[in-house]
Design an enzyme around this catalytic site. Structure first.
Site, PDB file in Angstrom:
ATOM      1  N   SER A  19      88.252 -50.260 -58.029  1.00  0.00           N
ATOM      2  CA  SER A  19      87.609 -49.691 -59.214  1.00  0.00           C
ATOM      3  C   SER A  19      87.828 -50.534 -60.461  1.00  0.00           C
ATOM      4  CB  SER A  19      88.134 -48.271 -59.449  1.00  0.00           C
ATOM      5  OG  SER A  19      87.859 -47.449 -58.335  1.00  0.00           O
ATOM      6  N   GLY A  20      89.063 -51.002 -60.676  1.00  0.00           N
ATOM      7  CA  GLY A  20      89.354 -51.793 -61.869  1.00  0.00           C
ATOM      8  C   GLY A  20      88.695 -53.152 -61.851  1.00  0.00           C
ATOM      9  N   TYR A 110      78.345 -49.728 -54.567  1.00  0.00           N
ATOM     10  CA  TYR A 110      79.166 -50.689 -55.308  1.00  0.00           C
ATOM     11  C   TYR A 110      78.560 -52.089 -55.222  1.00  0.00           C
ATOM     12  CZ  TYR A 110      83.272 -47.994 -56.751  1.00  0.00           C
ATOM     13  OH  TYR A 110      84.114 -47.128 -57.396  1.00  0.00           O
ATOM     14  N   ALA A 126      91.950 -64.059 -51.009  1.00  0.00           N
ATOM     15  CA  ALA A 126      92.100 -65.024 -52.098  1.00  0.00           C
ATOM     16  C   ALA A 126      93.550 -65.485 -52.203  1.00  0.00           C
ATOM     17  CB  ALA A 126      91.654 -64.404 -53.412  1.00  0.00           C
ATOM     18  N   ASP A 337      96.640 -50.795 -59.749  1.00  0.00           N
ATOM     19  CA  ASP A 337      97.850 -50.442 -59.013  1.00  0.00           C
ATOM     20  C   ASP A 337      98.829 -51.600 -58.877  1.00  0.00           C
ATOM     21  OD1 ASP A 337      96.572 -48.048 -58.730  1.00  0.00           O
ATOM     22  OD2 ASP A 337      96.474 -48.071 -56.538  1.00  0.00           O
ATOM     23  N   HIS A 479      85.797 -15.714 -71.838  1.00  0.00           N
ATOM     24  CA  HIS A 479      86.300 -14.589 -71.050  1.00  0.00           C
ATOM     25  C   HIS A 479      85.238 -14.104 -70.066  1.00  0.00           C
ATOM     26  CE1 HIS A 479      88.702 -11.013 -70.269  1.00  0.00           C
ATOM     27  NE2 HIS A 479      87.581 -10.300 -70.371  1.00  0.00           N
TER      28      HIS A 479
END
Length: 490
Positions: A19-20, A110, A126, A337, A479
């Site tokens: 994602s990043g 993607y 890589a 991460d 409510h």
């Protein structure tokens, strides 16, 4: 040996198609940068979240949630029985096929989004090839790379070298198992959960974090005999004690998960009766189950030649970056991460976009753009859900002093359960608001109960904007809802 020669130079090399990485690549390309994105898992664009994380996990949670609601139907006059879902009721294999097809569609989306933004992408491992930062890519599958040569199929294991003015490391992480435990290989990780072809009749999940809690809740809701092995007395120990206690008690007393506390963890795993496992715990207890799932955390994927480019690691073996995501090498950046700050998909996306704004927009308004990692909301898709933003009660007292903290709490049964006479059918709702200082600024919010994930999003905006308890009180309640309790607490 002759030095490697880059076949093409880019403005931006992005290592990692999660994602990043994808968000940063697309944003950079939108400013006109020439971008190459490299993803190691063949035809699985999207990273952990899409393939073995939040997306397929949430689909499984929906199944478990519906299974839990099945035995509520009688209370609402929609069934004559209140039978819970039993092992064998759920068609695991068919549902897995549908879930996998959904993930495959997302992989394609993607890829199309990258193409639409003009981002070149390649599937391969890589590795930094030299001190200049050139990246060698070993292809992980046969693929056409029309941006290199029209009509040619490049073969698996072929090596290509690329250069980049700037490089982003967004390699993510991987699930771990305890290598020092004899027989550890007989279990699988949270990644392996999504590869299970059939539902285990009995399962042991090891780990007290949110992944272990979520997976054990799913298994139990779908009818598997479920054991959750933890070292302490509560689950979710990184969260506020109100969440720890509420989820631990509900799982033990009502959901029916066998939480083995003070287990001493696992000391040995043996194979018995075909594929069944015998698990010996540190406290001497023995379990015999069909499946063992390790949920003991994740480690950063860093084996990409970082030493060649001077990128350093912190004491947890995560890529070390400053507030602008810059590593020790001024031309190499990292996020998600792999840096271990806040390991959540939206965090990686936000950091990636801000980084590309700063590097490629040319707009002075973005020259100091970076992500603020404080007050990031997070949720646990347990049964029931839980959510948290800001400081726990303990953290708030340590930061501001106990005399500066005021706590507002409420625990009740949601209106949804009013039609149910059997208390075992009722899951708890527990809310805590942590305030600091004379103006009672809200510095923490911790909620347990149905729809917590949806409720928390709006309150996250308020807390990020600096809301006080008075601001909460001044909001007219909706409510009847559970969330109204958050703006009516006294």
């Amino acid at each position: 040996m002759a030095p490697l020669q880059a076949i093409r130079k880019y403005d931006y090399l992005v290592i990692g198609g999660g994602s990043g990485g994808v968000a940063s690549a697309r944003r950079a390309a939108s400013y006109g940068a020439k971008v190459l994105l490299i993803e190691s898992k063949f035809n699985k664009m999207g990273g952990t979240c899409v393939n073995v994380g939040c997306v397929p996990k949430k689909v499984m949670w929906y199944a478990g949630d519906l299974a839990e609601k099945r035995h509520h139907l009688k209370s609402y006059g929609l069934s004559t029985t209140d039978d819970k879902v039993k092992y064998g009721d759920f068609d695991w294999s068919t549902f897995k096929d549908k879930r996998d097809a959904y993930v495959k569609r997302l992989n394609g989306i993607y890829e199309r989004n990258l193409k639409n933004e003009g981002v070149d992408y390649i599937y391969g491992f890589a590795h930094f090839a030299n001190s200049n930062g050139d990246v060698e890519v070993t292809l992980t599958g046969d693929q056409e790379l029309s941006f290199l040569e029209e009509g040619k199929e490049f073969k698996k294991d072929e090596k290509l070298v690329f250069a980049g003015s700037k490089t982003l490391i967004a390699t993510g992480g991987y699930a771990i198992n305890p290598p020092n435990v004899e027989g550890h290989e007989l279990g699988t990780t949270s990644d392996g959960f999504f590869e299970l072809q059939k539902q285990p009749k009995s399962v042991a999940v090891v780990g007290a974090g949110y992944i272990g809690v979520e997976l054990s809740g799913i298994f139990k809701a779908l009818g598997s005999e479920t054991h959750l092995v933890i070292r302490g007395d509560t689950v979710l120990r990184s969260f506020d004690e109100s969440i720890q206690n509420s989820i631990t008690d509900y799982y033990t007393d009502k959901l029916g998960v066998n939480i083995i506390k003070q287990s001493g963890s696992v000391s040995k795993v043996e194979k018995i009766d075909g594929d069944r496992k015998k698990i010996t715990l540190g406290n001497g207890q023995v379990l015999e189950v069909d499946e063992l799932i390790w949920t003991m955390g994740r480690k950063s994927l860093i084996n990409i030649g970082l030493d060649k480019v001077g990128v350093t690691l912190n004491d947890k073996q995560q890529v070390d970056v400053d507030q602008f995501q810059q590593t020790a090498n001024p031309n190499i950046f990292s996020l998600g991460d792999v840096i271990g700050k806040v390991e959540l998909t939206p965090v990686a996306i936000a950091a990636g976009r801000r980084l590309s704004n700063r590097l490629f927009s040319g707009d002075k308004a973005f020259e100091n753009d970076h992500l603020d990692y404080s007050n990031v909301p997070s949720v646990i898709f347990s049964h029931p859900e839980a959510g948290s933003i800001g400081l726990s009660c303990k953290e708030a007292k340590e930061k501001y002093g106990e005399d500066q903290i005021k706590i507002y709490k409420s625990k009740f049964n949601a209106m949804y359960y009013a039609m149910m006479e059997d208390d075992s059918l009722k899951s708890p709702t527990s809310y805590k608001v942590v305030c600091a200082g004379e103006d009672e600024k809200v510095v923490g919010l911790h909620i347990v109960g149905d729809s917590s994930a949806e409720i928390l999003q709006g309150f996250g905006v308020a807390i990020k904007m600096g809301a006080t308890k008075k601001d909460f009180d001044s909001c007219v309640a909706i409510h009847p809802t559970s969330a109204e309790e958050l703006v009516t607490m006294k």
